[in-house]
Write a protein that holds these residues in place. Structure first.
Motif, short mmCIF file in Angstrom:
data_model
loop_
_atom_site.label_atom_id
_atom_site.label_comp_id
_atom_site.label_asym_id
_atom_site.label_seq_id
_atom_site.Cartn_x
_atom_site.Cartn_y
_atom_site.Cartn_z
N ALA A 116 32.27 42.15 -127.06
CA ALA A 116 32.23 43.22 -127.58
C ALA A 116 31.52 44.25 -127.03
N SER A 117 30.15 44.05 -126.72
CA SER A 117 29.50 44.76 -126.17
C SER A 117 29.42 45.08 -124.70
N GLU A 118 29.75 43.96 -123.87
CA GLU A 118 29.75 44.22 -122.46
C GLU A 118 31.23 44.45 -121.97
N MET A 119 32.33 43.98 -122.51
CA MET A 119 33.63 44.22 -122.16
C MET A 119 34.27 45.22 -122.95
N GLY A 120 33.76 45.53 -123.95
CA GLY A 120 34.05 46.49 -125.01
C GLY A 120 35.53 46.19 -125.78
N ILE A 121 35.79 44.65 -125.78
CA ILE A 121 37.03 44.33 -126.56
C ILE A 121 36.97 43.92 -127.98
N LYS A 122 37.99 43.99 -128.48
CA LYS A 122 38.19 43.30 -130.03
C LYS A 122 38.16 41.82 -130.21
N VAL A 123 37.36 41.43 -131.07
CA VAL A 123 37.14 39.87 -131.29
C VAL A 123 37.60 39.69 -132.64
N VAL A 124 38.34 38.49 -133.08
CA VAL A 124 38.50 37.82 -134.33
C VAL A 124 37.67 36.38 -134.46
N PHE A 125 36.83 36.32 -135.22
CA PHE A 125 36.06 35.28 -135.52
C PHE A 125 36.49 34.43 -136.76
N PHE A 126 37.15 33.40 -136.69
CA PHE A 126 37.50 32.57 -138.05
C PHE A 126 36.39 31.41 -138.04
N THR A 127 35.92 31.53 -139.44
CA THR A 127 34.68 30.37 -139.75
C THR A 127 34.71 30.18 -141.20
N GLN A 128 34.52 28.94 -141.69
CA GLN A 128 34.46 28.85 -143.06
C GLN A 128 33.06 29.30 -143.62
N SER A 129 32.12 29.33 -142.90
CA SER A 129 30.68 29.61 -143.38
C SER A 129 30.35 31.14 -143.26
N GLU A 145 28.18 49.90 -133.14
CA GLU A 145 29.69 50.06 -132.84
C GLU A 145 30.28 48.82 -132.28
N SER A 146 29.32 48.34 -131.37
CA SER A 146 29.73 46.86 -130.60
C SER A 146 30.11 45.94 -131.87
N LEU A 147 29.19 45.80 -132.83
CA LEU A 147 29.19 44.84 -133.97
C LEU A 147 30.89 45.11 -134.64
N LYS A 148 31.01 46.23 -134.77
CA LYS A 148 32.34 46.78 -135.54
C LYS A 148 33.47 46.25 -134.83
N LYS A 149 33.44 45.86 -133.56
CA LYS A 149 34.60 45.51 -132.62
C LYS A 149 34.88 43.71 -133.03
N ILE A 150 33.90 43.10 -133.58
CA ILE A 150 34.09 41.84 -134.25
C ILE A 150 34.59 41.84 -135.61
N LYS A 151 35.69 41.39 -135.78
CA LYS A 151 36.13 40.90 -137.23
C LYS A 151 35.90 39.69 -137.63
N THR A 193 45.09 48.80 -130.37
CA THR A 193 44.60 47.82 -129.72
C THR A 193 44.15 46.54 -130.59
N PRO A 194 45.15 45.52 -130.01
CA PRO A 194 45.01 44.14 -130.87
C PRO A 194 43.79 43.37 -130.24
N PRO A 195 43.31 42.30 -130.86
CA PRO A 195 42.16 41.51 -130.40
C PRO A 195 42.59 40.87 -128.99
N SER A 196 41.45 41.14 -128.01
CA SER A 196 41.60 40.18 -126.80
C SER A 196 40.79 38.92 -126.77
N LEU A 197 40.10 38.41 -127.88
CA LEU A 197 39.45 37.25 -127.90
C LEU A 197 39.69 36.71 -129.43
N VAL A 198 39.96 35.38 -129.40
CA VAL A 198 40.31 34.93 -130.71
C VAL A 198 39.36 33.51 -130.90
N ILE A 199 38.39 33.57 -131.70
CA ILE A 199 37.34 32.28 -131.90
C ILE A 199 37.70 31.65 -133.14
N VAL A 200 37.65 30.43 -133.01
CA VAL A 200 37.57 29.44 -134.32
C VAL A 200 36.45 28.62 -134.23
N ASP A 201 35.68 28.76 -135.36
CA ASP A 201 34.42 27.99 -135.49
C ASP A 201 34.59 26.76 -136.16
#
Length: 266
Positions: free
Chosen positions: A51-64, A83-89, A115-123
């Motif tokens: 989010a901060s270095e590449m400026g891309i949107k991120v979706v972060f899935f987690t139960q916690s 502003e960088s943190l706002k790119k992470i949902k 602009t849809p997310p460019s990184l999907v993360i599942v914790d």
């Protein structure tokens, strides 16, 4: 290997590390295997760096619920902007069924946002494969292999779909990458049949192994971790024929007593 993890490790690389001829191109699905806390730190570091270095949107899935960033992450990125943190949902599905629904909804939401997310993360993917409220040793859902294949296939398909959308719009923030973490219940991860299923969909495995021996003590730090990157997505450049050869790339992660994280390419 996935360029996201390459960026993360190199952004916080020890000055004594030397560059090697390892390919870092491509958008490979990456599975982080090992300790829960360290794997989450790696996932969060990947999200924040993207989010901060590449400026891309991120979706972060987690139960916690994530109330605040870990101390180690705050130490690594002290000047992280709001502003960088706002790119992470951050999304908090409680069950496998909710995770599947929320991942599937990314297809629809991609048409509603510029602009849809460019990184999907599942914790902690293993938590979704167990029943609701299950403990770490309570076993998986009935049909856990089909559940693992189902969620992995949906995640892979979603990343591929988002990649096509990003390319069509010429946003410059594609392709979409996928990273998930998984902790095996087995003493030896090679005997975990769920991992065999996941490996079909994740081209790179990032294995975390804590060093409890002399090297950790000699380094004068709180923790030392070995990070092994393997799989069909990790290749070494071969200059004479332009082809690549599969390798296992090793990094070391040093965590100092004040929480600072530093990576070294071995």
């Amino acid at each position: 290997m996935t360029d996201i993890l390459t960026l993360v490790f190199r952004a916080f690389m020890s000055q004594t590390s030397a560059e090697k001829g390892i390919s870092s191109q491509g958008a490979y699905n990456t599975l982080v295997v090992g300790d829960r806390e360290i794997s989450r730190s790696v996932l969060l570091l990947a999200a924040v760096t993207s989010a901060s270095e590449m400026g891309i949107k991120v979706v972060f899935f987690t139960q916690s619920q994530i109330q605040s960033l870990p101390v180690s992450l705050q130490r690594c990125v002290p000047n992280l902007s709001p502003e960088s943190l706002k790119k992470i949902k951050f999304s908090y599905p409680r069950t496998l069924e909710e995770l599947l629904l929320q991942v599937a909804s990314l297809h629809e939401s991609a048409h509603l946002t510029p602009t849809p997310p460019s990184l999907v993360i599942v914790d902690r993917l293993e938590n979704f494969l167990r029943g609701p409220g299950a403990g770490p040793n309570s076993g998986f859902h009935p049909g856990e292999h089909s559940s693992a294949a189902h969620v992995s296939a949906l995640l892979s398909d979603t990343a591929a779909f988002l990649t096509r959308v990003l390319e069509q719009r010429g946003s410059g923030s594609g392709p979409c990458r996928l990273i998930a973490s998984y902790l095996s219940e087995e003493d030896a991860s090679a005997t975990d049949s769920i991992l065999d299923v996941l490996d079909r969909y994740f081209q790179v495995r990032c294995t975390l192994d804590r060093d409890r021996g002399y090297e950790a003590a000699a380094a004068g730090v709180q923790e030392v971790w070995h990070i092994y990157l393997s799989g069909r997505g990790v290749t070494e450049d071969r200059q004479e024929d332009g082809m690549g050869v599969g390798v296992v790339q090793e990094w070391q992660l040093f965590i100092s007593t004040d929480g600072l994280m530093e990576f070294k390419l071995v």
